[in-house]
Every structure is written in structure tokens, then in C-alpha cells.
Scaffold this active site. Structure first.
Site, PDB file in Angstrom:
ATOM      1  N   ASP A 161     -23.047  30.694   7.495  1.00  0.00           N
ATOM      2  CA  ASP A 161     -23.032  30.431   6.065  1.00  0.00           C
ATOM      3  C   ASP A 161     -21.590  30.369   5.574  1.00  0.00           C
ATOM      4  O   ASP A 161     -20.683  30.004   6.342  1.00  0.00           O
ATOM      5  CB  ASP A 161     -23.850  31.527   5.348  1.00  0.00           C
ATOM      6  CG  ASP A 161     -24.580  31.002   4.126  1.00  0.00           C
ATOM      7  OD1 ASP A 161     -23.889  30.608   3.167  1.00  0.00           O
ATOM      8  OD2 ASP A 161     -25.818  30.991   4.120  1.00  0.00           O
ATOM      9  N   HIS A 202     -22.582  32.154  -1.466  1.00  0.00           N
ATOM     10  CA  HIS A 202     -23.894  31.882  -0.879  1.00  0.00           C
ATOM     11  C   HIS A 202     -24.193  32.808   0.304  1.00  0.00           C
ATOM     12  O   HIS A 202     -25.259  33.433   0.383  1.00  0.00           O
ATOM     13  CB  HIS A 202     -23.926  30.411  -0.456  1.00  0.00           C
ATOM     14  CG  HIS A 202     -25.248  29.881  -0.035  1.00  0.00           C
ATOM     15  ND1 HIS A 202     -25.705  29.962   1.253  1.00  0.00           N
ATOM     16  CD2 HIS A 202     -26.213  29.233  -0.738  1.00  0.00           C
ATOM     17  CE1 HIS A 202     -26.904  29.380   1.330  1.00  0.00           C
ATOM     18  NE2 HIS A 202     -27.233  28.928   0.139  1.00  0.00           N
ATOM     19  N   SER A 411     -32.863  28.530   0.757  1.00  0.00           N
ATOM     20  CA  SER A 411     -31.761  29.343   1.282  1.00  0.00           C
ATOM     21  C   SER A 411     -32.047  30.831   1.150  1.00  0.00           C
ATOM     22  O   SER A 411     -31.539  31.635   1.932  1.00  0.00           O
ATOM     23  CB  SER A 411     -30.457  29.053   0.518  1.00  0.00           C
ATOM     24  OG  SER A 411     -29.880  27.859   0.945  1.00  0.00           O
TER      25      SER A 411
END
Ligand SMILES: [Ca+2]
Length: 491
Positions: A161, A202, A411
């Protein structure tokens, strides 16, 4: 934390959440394939050696910057405008420039908690202060599973990520630092600064869903006893290039990880078409990397994507380097890594258990579903409710401050499955990747297709609107084998 505000720190777009999630309006990709130090993937024949390919790279004025001979893939830099034709020959199966093959991370906005909201939520000393807002954990029976195990520190999960904040109070003790690396450029860099977040929180949010600590602060993850390794593959512009993902898969496989979470997709388009000669080597290289992971006992879990797309019946799409370009899509086109063999592919549901409005789906594609949030389920009578999304750890890249906040997307669903898998591995460490995958499906709670048509966003115009059709029976295109269940998975 007093400078946290309700600001969208990493807004992918300024439009509605749906647009930011879908990534359809991704930043334009410059298609300058040739130039100083262009990057190429050079593939040797599968199962063969890379010696002849390495020699051909040198002869073609290329430099090998990363040698993944385990999977017969070389990452090469070259300024030779004719590199692709010059390197072709015996020992080289295929070659592709990866310029323009990065894709903007499929990322929605973050809504951060204010300091006041965090302070108000610290009343119950027996639970994590923000646990009352984690509807997502109760939904998959995490509290009951924790009576059996909260996870073993021997289980390390690779979070491929945008990095993980190593200063975060809910993550600092959860990170396997010695197994963390940046894979930007296709070459591992183990310095702590390299694998921390720079322009995106994220990965920090995803990591918290998996393993935020049970420490009386903030939230807890699905598997607070396991550890996460940051494997940074999202660059500062938000792109995920194939060489970074390949590096990440190989790194995880060779550094003791049992699971990787993959909440992104590759390519400037959402779909990678094997019939496209430029994309085919990427498909091959990523598939080899995932297969290599599998062979080393690593299970790959991936998000289905946020385009409300039927992945079993792909259709023409616009986008990519030139937004006016409409490509022919056929059965050879897949979402990577979600549609690679051996991957557990995850769709998203909101608090009602219905497919999230944005979640992609597809019979034979989606394996299981998990909470990803759905701000439009209107559980509280409003048109959009942040609290119906997923609360986890955040890192404000502008103020460089750790915090907690809300995001939604497949996600967020994928790390719930990864967390459940990590709990299952903690309880049953002998499981192979294949057995673990089978266990996740067998212990999932089947969800039937919704009766009648399914309009994901009733009465609301949306960039991702469009009736979705759920196909299948007990196992179906919206939910696969069903909603993962942490308690059943650890018994
Ligand atoms: Ca905590």
C-alpha cells in the site's frame, strides 16, 4: 491531535465520494514510453534462467536495477529508444515499458475525527475508546473470535500500500519494522523513512483495520495480536507501477509473511487485457509473482474495485492515458491483482449487509465479502452518513499528525478478510495458503442475491450509478461464498 479537522486530506477528486472511490477520473498519465531511464519489465521464459536475458539487456544498453530471477523477471532501466526491439531474442520471452502503466491508487476521501470526538469517546475503560463506532467488527463476529485468539505475533501481514505511519499510537508496536520496505521503483529500500507514508494515509487506514492495537487508545483491528509489515508500492503521485507490486509480492514471500493485503489495482485502466501486447507482459509478471507467493505459503487477498462493475462481464471502458480512448474489452481483460489465479477477491458491504453502492462484483470473481462501508445506506435517515463507513487509523500527510478517521471502499473490505485470515492462521498455523483460502470461504456466512433488481444508489445521481445484476445462488456474484466470519474461522 488538536489540529485535526474534518478535512479531506487525500481527496482523489473533489466530486462525490463515489467518484473518488471509482478512480475513473484518475490523473492523466503521460504516455512518454521512451526517454532517459525508461523502466522496462524483461521476462525470461517461465521456468528458465535469466542469464541470456541479462546478457541481452546489457547488449541493448540496459541496466538491470532489480533481478527477480525467482520468477524470471528483470526490472531494467534504459535510455535506448530502441530498447524493446534490441532486447528481443533468445532468452527473452517478452518485454514492456512500464511508463504510463502506473495507476492512481483507488482512494476515497478521509473524514478525520476531531479532537473533541476522540475525547468524548474515552468513557469506557474496558473497551477501546472508539470501539462503539466499529460496527464493522461486530458484523463479522470479531469480539467473539477474540475470546479464542486476538492473533499471534508470529503472523506477519504484508500491507502492499502507501506505507504505514510508524509513529501512530495504535500501530507503532504492531509494525514488523525489520520486514518492512519500500518497493518504489521495483527495488526494496528498508529505511524507516522510505516505508512511512508521504502523500497518502490509505495504507495506514488499511493497516489499522487489520491490526490496530488493543491498548486503550483509539480503535482495535480485526487481529490486534498479529503484526503488519509496511510494503510501500504507492508512489508520491499516487501511482502503483507494476515493478513496485512485483517487488512487493516477492519481498513479502521472502520475508516471512503469510498474507498480503492488496487494496489497489494495477494499470492506467482498471482492466488489464492480455490481448494487448503492451499489457500482456505485465499480466504475466504479476501472475508469476503471485504464484511465487502462493508457492511460499503466502495468501494474496485483494479488493474487487470500486466501479460497481460486473467483472464477469466486462464492457468497453474509457479512461487510461487518454480519456477519450475507448478500448475493446473482452474476457481476456482482468483486474489485477484481484482477478489473478489464487487470489481471494473481496467485495464490500455496508452496515445493512447489502453490497456497497460502489463495490464491483462478478460471479466466479468475488470469493467473499466484508464490511467496506456504504455512506449511502441512510441508516440514520440522511442521504449520506459517514458513520456507515469504516473507522480506522489515519495519518494526516499535510500536518504530519496521526489520528483516526473514516473511509469506505473495497480497499477497506479487503483488510477485514486479511485480518480474519490472520486470526485463522494464529489459531491454525499449519494451514497452507490453499487451505486458508478454502477455510475463509467455508466459514463465511452465505448471503443471497437481493430480490429483484438492485439499484445501488436509489434516487441519487452518482458517477457509479447503474443497476447491478447479482447472478448465482448460494454462491453469487455480489457476495461470493458470503460474509467472512472471524469467530467461525478460528474455531
Ligand atoms: Ca487501540
Amino acid at each position: 491531535m488538536n489540529n485535526l479537522g474534518r478535512t479531506a486530506v487525500v481527496a482523489a477528486t473533489t466530486a462525490a465520494l463515489g467518484a473518488g472511490l471509482a478512480g475513473a477520473a484518475g490523473a492523466p498519465v503521460t504516455a512518454s514510453a521512451i526517454g532517459p531511464q525508461a523502466t522496462y519489465l524483461v521476462l525470461a521464459p517461465q521456468g528458465g534462467t535469466v542469464e541470456r536475458a541479462t546478457a541481452r539487456v546489457s547488449a541493448a544498453d540496459g541496466t538491470v536495477v532489480a533481478d527477480y530471477r525467482q520468477i524470471g523477471v528483470l526490472v531494467v532501466h534504459s535510455a535506448n529508444p530502441a530498447f524493446v526491439t534490441d532486447v528481443a531474442g533468445p532468452g527473452v520471452e517478452s518485454v514492456a515499458s512500464t511508463a504510463g502503466l502506473g495507476t492512481v491508487l483507488n482512494e476515497g476521501d478521509t473524514v478525520e475525527l476531531t479532537a473533541a470526538e476522540i475525547a468524548e469517546a474515552t468513557g469506557d475503560p474496558t473497551a477501546e475508546p472508539l470501539a462503539g463506532q466499529q460496527w464493522n467488527l461486530a458484523m463479522i463476529d470479531v469480539p467473539r473470535a477474540h475470546l479464542v485468539t486476538t492473533g499471534s505475533a508470529d503472523v506477519v501481514v504484508g500491507v502492499l500500500d502507501s506505507g504505514i505511519s510508524s509513529s501512530h499510537p495504535d500501530l507503532a508496536d504492531q509494525i514488523a519494522r525489520e520486514q518492512s520496505a519500500s518497493c518504489l521503483g521495483g527495488v526494496p529500500d528498508t529505511s524507516e523513512a522510505a516505508w512511512n507514508p508521504t502523500t497518502s494515509d490509505h495504507g495506514t487506514h488499511v493497516a489499522g483495520i487489520i491490526a490496530a492495537a488493543r491498548n486503550g487508545i483509539g480503535v482495535a483491528g480485526v487481529a490486534p495480536g498479529v503484526r503488519v509489515a509496511a510494503v510501500k508500492i504507492v508512489d508520491n503521485e499516487g501511482y502503483v507501477y507494476p515493478e513496485a507490486a512485483i517487488c512487493g509480492f516477492v519481498w513479502a514471500a521472502e520475508h516471512g509473511m503469510r498474507l498480503t493485503n492488496n487494496s489497489y489495482h494495477l494499470d492506467p485502466w482498471e482492466l488489464n487485457c492480455r490481448s494487448d501486447p503492451r499489457q500482456r507482459p505485465v499480466w504475466q509478471a504479476v501472475q508469476r509473482a503471485i504464484h511465487y507467493s502462493w508457492s511460499r505459503g503466502v495468501l494474496t487477498v485483494a479488493a474487487a474495485g470500486n466501479a460497481n462493475r460486473d467483472l464477469a462481464h466486462p464492457f468497453a471502458e474509457a479512461g487510461g492515458p487518454d480519456d477519450s480512448e475507448l478500448r475493446e474489452i473482452d474476457a481476456a481483460c482482468r483486474v489485477l491483482p484481484a482477478q489473478a489465479p489464487g487470489v481471494v477477491t473481496v467485495s464490500a458491504v455496508g452496515p445493512t449487509g447489502r453490497k456497497s453502492y460502489y463495490s464491483s462484483y462478478g460471479q466466479g470473481v468475488v470469493d467473499v465479502t466484508a464490511p467496506g462501508g456504504d455512506s449511502r445506506t441512510r441508516t440514520r435517515g440522511r442521504t449520506s452518513t459517514t458513520a456507515d463507513t469504516v473507522l480506522s487509523t489515519t495519518y494526516n500527510t499535510v500536518t504530519r499528525t496521526d489520528g483516526w478517521g473514516w473511509k469506505q471502499g473495497t480497499s477497506m473490505a479487503s483488510p477485514h478478510v486479511t485480518g480474519v485470515a490472520a486470526l485463522a492462521l494464529s489459531a491454525h498455523p499449519e494451514l497452507t495458503a490453499g487451505q486458508l483460502s478454502e477455510l475463509l470461504e467455508r466459514t463465511a456466512v452465505a448471503r443471497p442475491c437481493p430480490a429483484g433488481g438492485y439499484d445501488p444508489v436509489p434516487l441519487l445521481p452518482s458517477p457509479t450509478a447503474g443497476t447491478a445484476t447479482c447472478r448465482g445462488g448460494v454462491r453469487n456474484g455480489f457476495y461470493g461464498a458470503g460474509l467472512v466470519n472471524a469467530d467461525r474461522a478460528v474455531r
